[in-house]
Motif scaffolding. Sequence first.
Motif, PDB file in Angstrom:
ATOM      1  N   ARG B  11       0.841  -1.197   0.000  1.00 35.94           N
ATOM      2  CA  ARG B  11       0.000   0.000   0.000  1.00 35.94           C
ATOM      3  C   ARG B  11       0.881   1.254   0.000  1.00 35.94           C
ATOM      4  O   ARG B  11       0.604   2.224  -0.711  1.00 35.94           O
ATOM      5  CB  ARG B  11      -0.911  -0.008   1.222  1.00 35.94           C
ATOM      6  CG  ARG B  11      -2.112   0.928   1.132  1.00 35.94           C
ATOM      7  CD  ARG B  11      -2.938   0.889   2.424  1.00 35.94           C
ATOM      8  NE  ARG B  11      -3.498  -0.414   2.657  1.00 35.94           N
ATOM      9  CZ  ARG B  11      -4.666  -0.818   2.179  1.00 35.94           C
ATOM     10  NH1 ARG B  11      -5.386  -0.022   1.436  1.00 35.94           N
ATOM     11  NH2 ARG B  11      -5.114  -2.033   2.451  1.00 35.94           N
ATOM     12  N   LEU B  15       1.083   4.328  -2.833  1.00 34.01           N
ATOM     13  CA  LEU B  15       0.928   5.756  -2.552  1.00 34.01           C
ATOM     14  C   LEU B  15       2.150   6.551  -2.981  1.00 34.01           C
ATOM     15  O   LEU B  15       2.053   7.668  -3.483  1.00 34.01           O
ATOM     16  CB  LEU B  15       0.645   5.973  -1.056  1.00 34.01           C
ATOM     17  CG  LEU B  15      -0.785   5.622  -0.627  1.00 34.01           C
ATOM     18  CD1 LEU B  15      -0.921   5.695   0.884  1.00 34.01           C
ATOM     19  CD2 LEU B  15      -1.807   6.538  -1.285  1.00 34.01           C
ATOM     20  N   GLU B  16       3.308   5.929  -2.810  1.00 33.89           N
ATOM     21  CA  GLU B  16       4.548   6.579  -3.243  1.00 33.89           C
ATOM     22  C   GLU B  16       4.552   6.763  -4.761  1.00 33.89           C
ATOM     23  O   GLU B  16       4.876   7.812  -5.278  1.00 33.89           O
ATOM     24  CB  GLU B  16       5.691   5.631  -2.865  1.00 33.89           C
ATOM     25  CG  GLU B  16       6.949   6.276  -2.367  1.00 33.89           C
ATOM     26  CD  GLU B  16       7.885   5.185  -1.889  1.00 33.89           C
ATOM     27  OE1 GLU B  16       7.794   4.818  -0.694  1.00 33.89           O
ATOM     28  OE2 GLU B  16       8.676   4.689  -2.722  1.00 33.89           O
ATOM     29  N   LEU B  18       1.976   6.804  -6.621  1.00 27.08           N
ATOM     30  CA  LEU B  18       0.843   7.620  -7.036  1.00 27.08           C
ATOM     31  C   LEU B  18       1.295   9.037  -7.342  1.00 27.08           C
ATOM     32  O   LEU B  18       0.836   9.658  -8.307  1.00 27.08           O
ATOM     33  CB  LEU B  18      -0.215   7.615  -5.922  1.00 27.08           C
ATOM     34  CG  LEU B  18      -1.524   8.366  -6.189  1.00 27.08           C
ATOM     35  CD1 LEU B  18      -2.203   7.833  -7.442  1.00 27.08           C
ATOM     36  CD2 LEU B  18      -2.446   8.242  -4.989  1.00 27.08           C
ATOM     37  N   ALA B  53      -6.156   1.974  -8.524  1.00 24.21           N
ATOM     38  CA  ALA B  53      -6.535   2.758  -7.340  1.00 24.21           C
ATOM     39  C   ALA B  53      -7.644   2.085  -6.538  1.00 24.21           C
ATOM     40  O   ALA B  53      -7.568   1.959  -5.316  1.00 24.21           O
ATOM     41  CB  ALA B  53      -6.949   4.169  -7.750  1.00 24.21           C
ATOM     42  N   TYR B  56      -6.776  -0.925  -4.432  1.00 25.63           N
ATOM     43  CA  TYR B  56      -6.222  -0.599  -3.113  1.00 25.63           C
ATOM     44  C   TYR B  56      -7.226   0.110  -2.213  1.00 25.63           C
ATOM     45  O   TYR B  56      -6.886   0.523  -1.124  1.00 25.63           O
ATOM     46  CB  TYR B  56      -4.969   0.273  -3.273  1.00 25.63           C
ATOM     47  CG  TYR B  56      -3.731  -0.535  -3.557  1.00 25.63           C
ATOM     48  CD1 TYR B  56      -3.252  -0.671  -4.856  1.00 25.63           C
ATOM     49  CD2 TYR B  56      -3.037  -1.171  -2.526  1.00 25.63           C
ATOM     50  CE1 TYR B  56      -2.114  -1.413  -5.110  1.00 25.63           C
ATOM     51  CE2 TYR B  56      -1.905  -1.916  -2.773  1.00 25.63           C
ATOM     52  CZ  TYR B  56      -1.452  -2.033  -4.081  1.00 25.63           C
ATOM     53  OH  TYR B  56      -0.322  -2.774  -4.339  1.00 25.63           O
ATOM     54  N   PHE B  58      -9.010   2.942  -3.027  1.00 31.69           N
ATOM     55  CA  PHE B  58      -9.160   4.387  -3.273  1.00 31.69           C
ATOM     56  C   PHE B  58     -10.174   4.596  -4.406  1.00 31.69           C
ATOM     57  O   PHE B  58      -9.829   4.919  -5.550  1.00 31.69           O
ATOM     58  CB  PHE B  58      -7.794   5.006  -3.612  1.00 31.69           C
ATOM     59  CG  PHE B  58      -6.793   4.865  -2.491  1.00 31.69           C
ATOM     60  CD1 PHE B  58      -5.800   3.895  -2.546  1.00 31.69           C
ATOM     61  CD2 PHE B  58      -6.849   5.693  -1.378  1.00 31.69           C
ATOM     62  CE1 PHE B  58      -4.873   3.755  -1.501  1.00 31.69           C
ATOM     63  CE2 PHE B  58      -5.930   5.560  -0.342  1.00 31.69           C
ATOM     64  CZ  PHE B  58      -4.949   4.594  -0.399  1.00 31.69           C
ATOM     65  N   ALA B  92      -5.238  12.471  -4.663  1.00 33.65           N
ATOM     66  CA  ALA B  92      -4.015  11.723  -4.367  1.00 33.65           C
ATOM     67  C   ALA B  92      -3.295  12.336  -3.172  1.00 33.65           C
ATOM     68  O   ALA B  92      -2.805  11.620  -2.287  1.00 33.65           O
ATOM     69  CB  ALA B  92      -3.093  11.719  -5.587  1.00 33.65           C
ATOM     70  N   ALA B  95      -5.085  11.355  -0.046  1.00 37.23           N
ATOM     71  CA  ALA B  95      -4.833   9.955   0.300  1.00 37.23           C
ATOM     72  C   ALA B  95      -3.475   9.820   0.986  1.00 37.23           C
ATOM     73  O   ALA B  95      -3.332   9.093   1.968  1.00 37.23           O
ATOM     74  CB  ALA B  95      -4.877   9.079  -0.955  1.00 37.23           C
ATOM     75  N   ARG B  96      -2.478  10.510   0.495  1.00 34.81           N
ATOM     76  CA  ARG B  96      -1.138  10.417   1.108  1.00 34.81           C
ATOM     77  C   ARG B  96      -1.136  11.071   2.479  1.00 34.81           C
ATOM     78  O   ARG B  96      -0.518  10.554   3.423  1.00 34.81           O
ATOM     79  CB  ARG B  96      -0.096  11.078   0.206  1.00 34.81           C
ATOM     80  CG  ARG B  96       0.248  10.237  -1.011  1.00 34.81           C
ATOM     81  CD  ARG B  96       1.548  10.705  -1.647  1.00 34.81           C
ATOM     82  NE  ARG B  96       1.519  12.101  -2.011  1.00 34.81           N
ATOM     83  CZ  ARG B  96       0.983  12.568  -3.133  1.00 34.81           C
ATOM     84  NH1 ARG B  96       0.438  11.739  -3.998  1.00 34.81           N
ATOM     85  NH2 ARG B  96       0.984  13.845  -3.405  1.00 34.81           N
ATOM     86  N   ARG B  99      -2.652   8.869   5.120  1.00 33.56           N
ATOM     87  CA  ARG B  99      -1.794   7.760   5.532  1.00 33.56           C
ATOM     88  C   ARG B  99      -0.781   8.194   6.571  1.00 33.56           C
ATOM     89  O   ARG B  99      -0.448   7.435   7.472  1.00 33.56           O
ATOM     90  CB  ARG B  99      -1.064   7.197   4.322  1.00 33.56           C
ATOM     91  CG  ARG B  99      -0.234   6.004   4.695  1.00 33.56           C
ATOM     92  CD  ARG B  99       0.446   5.340   3.557  1.00 33.56           C
ATOM     93  NE  ARG B  99       1.385   4.373   4.092  1.00 33.56           N
ATOM     94  CZ  ARG B  99       2.686   4.581   4.183  1.00 33.56           C
ATOM     95  NH1 ARG B  99       3.215   5.701   3.755  1.00 33.56           N
ATOM     96  NH2 ARG B  99       3.472   3.656   4.690  1.00 33.56           N
TER      97      ARG B  99
END
Lengths: 210, 104
Positions: B11, B15-16, B18, B53, B56, B58, B92, B95-96, B99
């Motif tokens: 995951r 995200l990285e 993304l 996306a 995962y 999203f 995006a 979302a980051r 986290r």
Amino acid sequence: MNTRVFAEPTFAIVGGDHYFAACPSCDSVTDVTQSPWCSCVTRERTPVCSVCGECRCRRSAAERLDFWMRAPESMRRDHTPSAPAQKTAAKAPLVMVVDDDEEIRLIARHVVEQLGYRCVTAANGPEALAMMAAEEPRVVITDALMPKMDGRDLCRFVKRSSEAKVVLMTSVYTAPRYKYEAFKTYGADDYLAKPIDFASLQATLTRLVA
Amino acid sequence: MSAIVIPEALRARFLERLAIRVTTLESTIAALDEKHDLRASLERQLHSLAGIAGTYGFHALTDLARAGELQCAAGAPRVTIEGVIAQIAEAAATAREARHKPSS
């Protein structure tokens, strides 16, 4: 013998099937394929450094994932099942996942293996067909839209040349007429929508492998 | 079905990556003129994002990417697609941030 060594955690291939890697603990460079394997109770057993005895299981999850992501495909296939699951893993049906997106391949492989199957991946149609010369997947799950070879054409090739079942995946064309097209025109055995629903994936594999 | 567990490392990697996907989308739309091949590239990028996306979890990102993909395929004007990509960039970033936010 000429040896190329790369910075940890990359692998160097020296003819045949030898893979050298630097130990993250003592920096010794050893042939990983000749290493003993640890007996740690983890999902992916790792090689033990023959110099210091360190295995990568003690590394963080991110470091271990990075190690296996860089490992050659053949090494992952041969060595990754944990000891208790090894016997069943060897007999588990093989599923091939074909998708040009690396992250789809990673997560699909993870899920397929969690469901108890063996899994190999390919980034495109020609790569998948080349792998099928050596592997005999029971099921090929392929993205429909890919560069180099459309997944629908791959489906036709696979159905013509093997006994494997083919599942077409696509994220946009989910209308019933496209599913009909997948079955009738391309000979697909089933159809999966993206984003991947894990329950649907499990049900599909159970049905096709039975 | 017993729950499938997605490793945090996978995951985190998504995200990285993304951020890179978003940057690439922004670069592609900035370079977009009426060249068919760049539009096709944009469509493919959005198609990939739509697929991964939601896998995962999203789903908002999937919906945005899918809308962008369909607009590309339909030949929508550049400004329309730019708007969608801006929304994708914002989603995006959210979302980051979510986290990295410490749980209370």
